[in-house]
Design a protein around this motif. Structure first.
Motif, PDB file in Angstrom:
ATOM      1  N   LEU A  19       0.837  -1.308  -0.066  1.00 36.53           N
ATOM      2  CA  LEU A  19      -0.001   0.062  -0.068  1.00 36.53           C
ATOM      3  C   LEU A  19       0.762   1.230  -0.232  1.00 36.53           C
ATOM      4  N   ASN A  20       0.651   2.357  -0.866  1.00 35.14           N
ATOM      5  CA  ASN A  20       1.218   3.509  -0.709  1.00 35.14           C
ATOM      6  C   ASN A  20       0.616   4.444  -0.060  1.00 35.14           C
ATOM      7  N   ASP A  21       1.162   5.595   0.379  1.00 36.67           N
ATOM      8  CA  ASP A  21       0.889   6.636   1.120  1.00 36.67           C
ATOM      9  C   ASP A  21      -0.394   7.496   0.854  1.00 36.67           C
ATOM     10  N   GLU A  22      -0.940   7.157  -0.479  1.00 38.87           N
ATOM     11  CA  GLU A  22      -2.040   7.795  -0.978  1.00 38.87           C
ATOM     12  C   GLU A  22      -3.314   6.511  -0.961  1.00 38.87           C
ATOM     13  N   LEU A  23      -2.969   5.497  -0.062  1.00 39.69           N
ATOM     14  CA  LEU A  23      -3.917   4.323  -0.107  1.00 39.69           C
ATOM     15  C   LEU A  23      -4.501   3.878  -1.453  1.00 39.69           C
ATOM     16  N   ASP A  24      -3.319   3.735  -2.344  1.00 40.53           N
ATOM     17  CA  ASP A  24      -3.407   2.749  -3.371  1.00 40.53           C
ATOM     18  C   ASP A  24      -2.901   1.452  -3.247  1.00 40.53           C
ATOM     19  N   VAL A  25      -3.630   0.281  -3.592  1.00 41.49           N
ATOM     20  CA  VAL A  25      -2.970  -0.960  -3.180  1.00 41.49           C
ATOM     21  C   VAL A  25      -2.325  -1.300  -4.687  1.00 41.49           C
ATOM     22  N   LEU A  26      -0.973  -1.376  -4.377  1.00 37.30           N
ATOM     23  CA  LEU A  26      -0.157  -1.526  -5.635  1.00 37.30           C
ATOM     24  C   LEU A  26       0.062  -2.960  -5.912  1.00 37.30           C
ATOM     25  N   HIS A  27      -0.121  -3.954  -4.971  1.00 33.21           N
ATOM     26  CA  HIS A  27       0.030  -5.243  -5.202  1.00 33.21           C
ATOM     27  C   HIS A  27      -0.524  -6.064  -4.099  1.00 33.21           C
ATOM     28  N   GLU A  28      -1.378  -7.026  -4.324  1.00 32.77           N
ATOM     29  CA  GLU A  28      -1.664  -8.189  -3.225  1.00 32.77           C
ATOM     30  C   GLU A  28      -1.327  -9.464  -3.638  1.00 32.77           C
ATOM     31  N   GLU A  29      -0.871 -10.281  -2.716  1.00 32.74           N
ATOM     32  CA  GLU A  29      -0.455 -11.543  -2.971  1.00 32.74           C
ATOM     33  C   GLU A  29      -0.526 -12.368  -1.568  1.00 32.74           C
ATOM     34  N   SER A  30      -0.828 -13.670  -1.741  1.00 25.26           N
ATOM     35  CA  SER A  30      -0.567 -14.758  -0.554  1.00 25.26           C
ATOM     36  C   SER A  30       0.755 -15.604  -0.758  1.00 25.26           C
ATOM     37  N   ILE A 111      -8.093  -8.619   3.579  1.00 23.56           N
ATOM     38  CA  ILE A 111      -8.440  -7.441   4.493  1.00 23.56           C
ATOM     39  C   ILE A 111      -7.603  -7.257   5.445  1.00 23.56           C
ATOM     40  N   ASP A 112      -7.266  -8.138   6.394  1.00 23.97           N
ATOM     41  CA  ASP A 112      -6.370  -8.136   7.379  1.00 23.97           C
ATOM     42  C   ASP A 112      -4.878  -7.432   7.080  1.00 23.97           C
ATOM     43  N   ALA A 113      -4.562  -8.007   5.997  1.00 21.82           N
ATOM     44  CA  ALA A 113      -3.069  -7.529   5.599  1.00 21.82           C
ATOM     45  C   ALA A 113      -3.353  -5.832   5.188  1.00 21.82           C
ATOM     46  N   PHE A 114      -4.506  -5.823   4.631  1.00 21.41           N
ATOM     47  CA  PHE A 114      -4.702  -4.333   3.961  1.00 21.41           C
ATOM     48  C   PHE A 114      -4.605  -3.309   5.139  1.00 21.41           C
ATOM     49  N   MET A 115      -5.336  -3.688   6.359  1.00 23.45           N
ATOM     50  CA  MET A 115      -5.557  -3.099   7.518  1.00 23.45           C
ATOM     51  C   MET A 115      -4.270  -2.880   8.126  1.00 23.45           C
ATOM     52  N   ILE A 116      -3.323  -3.821   8.285  1.00 25.85           N
ATOM     53  CA  ILE A 116      -2.098  -3.696   8.931  1.00 25.85           C
ATOM     54  C   ILE A 116      -1.354  -2.767   8.129  1.00 25.85           C
ATOM     55  N   ALA A 117      -1.309  -2.664   6.746  1.00 21.67           N
ATOM     56  CA  ALA A 117      -0.641  -1.707   5.735  1.00 21.67           C
ATOM     57  C   ALA A 117      -1.057  -0.423   6.097  1.00 21.67           C
ATOM     58  N   ASP A 118      -2.473  -0.178   6.309  1.00 19.64           N
ATOM     59  CA  ASP A 118      -2.916   1.181   6.517  1.00 19.64           C
ATOM     60  C   ASP A 118      -2.634   1.715   7.826  1.00 19.64           C
ATOM     61  N   TYR A 119      -2.510   0.682   8.964  1.00 26.43           N
ATOM     62  CA  TYR A 119      -2.011   0.847  10.465  1.00 26.43           C
ATOM     63  C   TYR A 119      -0.504   1.486  10.107  1.00 26.43           C
ATOM     64  N   LEU A 120       0.092   0.978   9.414  1.00 28.98           N
ATOM     65  CA  LEU A 120       1.518   1.444   9.325  1.00 28.98           C
ATOM     66  C   LEU A 120       1.536   2.551   8.526  1.00 28.98           C
ATOM     67  N   ARG A 121       0.375   2.941   7.713  1.00 27.71           N
ATOM     68  CA  ARG A 121       0.509   4.193   6.802  1.00 27.71           C
ATOM     69  C   ARG A 121       0.320   5.307   7.811  1.00 27.71           C
ATOM     70  N   ILE A 122      -0.568   5.264   8.898  1.00 32.40           N
ATOM     71  CA  ILE A 122      -0.833   6.293   9.411  1.00 32.40           C
ATOM     72  C   ILE A 122       0.522   6.634  10.468  1.00 32.40           C
TER      73      ILE A 122
END
Length: 415
Positions: A19-30, A111-122
């Motif tokens: 995730l970048n600092d503009e909330l764009d998901v650049l890539h998702e993968e398991s 979604i959990d991975a996204f929320m962790i990335a968003d937590y890091l973003r703030i």
């Protein structure tokens, strides 16, 4: 632009959101939670960096014990990631869970991975590196000892409970006597699990009973007084029926073996801890404090890691859960606020245990403890010792941060 890599770690997978600092998901993968999966994840981060030239990259995951340890160490130690200044962090799951609760979202691994990335973003994550391997190795030993101590306490509680069926006044009589023997002394536990019944002990002449105790203990100053104490307890205790008596004897015998085994295992852990902590120079700063032995010092160092992980002593106290939330509304501010206790319980345990020992050795801490004890209307010892531990954090932080040995403050040197 900045990159935040949130990883939801499980035993088998690393579900990842870039995730970048503009909330764009650049890539998702398991990715698989193994070296190949970690390599592919790292390669993807480097690939994105070459494309976007990020100002900074943060890789973060929740602390999930053994599942997060290996990937965190892999990213922290990787030379290619070091070259581009990647910061690796392990976060408190409780904090991320509280952050996630603000959003009404489904709970899935992506979604959990996204929320962790968003937590890091703030940028509310711990601004600190992952601990070095020597601290992690020490932590395995100190935490294992902690668990063993808890198990020993629980086993002793079971022993006391069952002893109350066999001889319900013995604990009280031993406590009230002038001697220093407890129900957990080797002599008493051996006596209670021998084939000899309570009535056999009662009928034995006092001098013979005292001689038996001396043969079992060999170091009693007044074995006859101890024999009188035990005899008094037997006389005043209730008697069990034959079937119940036999059952309790079996339970007590097994618990005694378990207690001895646990005590032996704790000693083995302590020997291993001492052997390892002596290779970490910082232990000398903590053991220079009167009352802090190698085991307490090791327990604190294992949880702290490098002191540079924390900006100041307040952050260190918060990490241990030794901080109080401020409660203020309008012109009113509450004087009574609860301890958060959301921090590292192992660190808190060793801090409190060490502070309890230090206050017996240092007048400054003894006076502080007594003052807080006198000011507290109830639960005096618990509150006073926690406040003493909070004061002790400042000393720990100062010695580790300044690489110095303890010196008593002026006015306390000769007390």
């Amino acid at each position: 632009m900045k990159l935040f890599v949130g990883i939801d770690v499980s035993s088998e997978t690393l579900d990842t959101c870039f995730l970048n600092d503009e909330l764009d998901v650049l890539h998702e993968e398991s990715y698989p939670n193994d070296t190949l999966g970690a390599f592919d994840l790292k390669t993807q981060a480097i690939k994105l960096h070459k494309r976007f030239d990020f100002q900074s990259i943060v890789i973060g995951m929740e602390s999930t014990s053994m599942y997060s340890f290996h990937p965190a160490m892999y990213f922290q130690m990787d030379d290619e990631l070091k070259e581009i200044g990647v910061h690796t962090t392990i976060e408190d799951p409780h904090r991320i869970k509280q952050y996630t609760k603000m959003y009404d979202m489904d709970k899935t691994d992506p979604i959990d991975a996204f929320m962790i990335a968003d937590y890091l973003r703030i940028q509310r994550y711990m601004n600190s590196p992952v601990r070095e391997e020597k601290y992690m190795a020490l932590q395995r030993l100190t935490r294992a000892r902690y668990q063993m101590v808890k198990q020993l306490v629980e086993t002793k509680q079971h022993f006391i409970e069952n002893l109350s069926y066999k001889c319900n006044t013995l604990k009280k009589e031993l406590r009230d006597s002038d001697g220093s023997t407890t129900i957990f002394s080797a002599t008493i536990m051996s006596l209670l699990t021998d084939d000899m019944s309570l009535d056999d002990m009662l009928q034995m002449p006092l001098e013979n009973f005292a001689q038996l105790l001396q043969e079992k203990g060999r170091n009693f100053k007044d074995p006859e007084a101890l024999a009188k104490t035990i005899t008094k307890a037997i006389r005043s205790s209730y008697r069990l029926g034959a079937v119940m008596d036999e059952s309790i004897d079996i339970v007590l015998g097994i618990l005694v073996r378990e207690i001895r085994s646990l005590e032996s295992a704790i000693k083995d852990y302590e020997k291993a801890i001492i052997d390892l902590v002596e290779s970490i120079p910082e232990y000398q700063y903590l053991t220079s404090i009167p009352g802090v032995g190698l085991v307490y010092a090791a327990g604190m160092l294992a949880e702290i890691g490098q002191i540079e992980r924390f900006d100041d002593q307040a952050k260190l106290a918060k990490y241990a859960g030794l901080n109080w939330k401020r409660s203020q509304s309008g012109r009113r501010e509450s004087e009574h606020t609860p301890l958060t206790k959301k921090g590292n319980r192992y660190f808190r345990y060793y801090l409190v245990e060490a502070a309890n020992s230090v206050r017996r050795h240092l007048p400054e801490y003894r006076a502080f403890y007594q003052k807080k004890y006198a000011e507290t209307p109830k639960h005096q010892h618990i509150i006073a010792i926690v406040l003493t531990a909070r004061k002790f954090v400042r000393l720990v932080d100062t010695l580790l941060r300044n690489h110095q040995l303890y010196t008593p403050p002026r006015g306390y040197e000769d007390k």
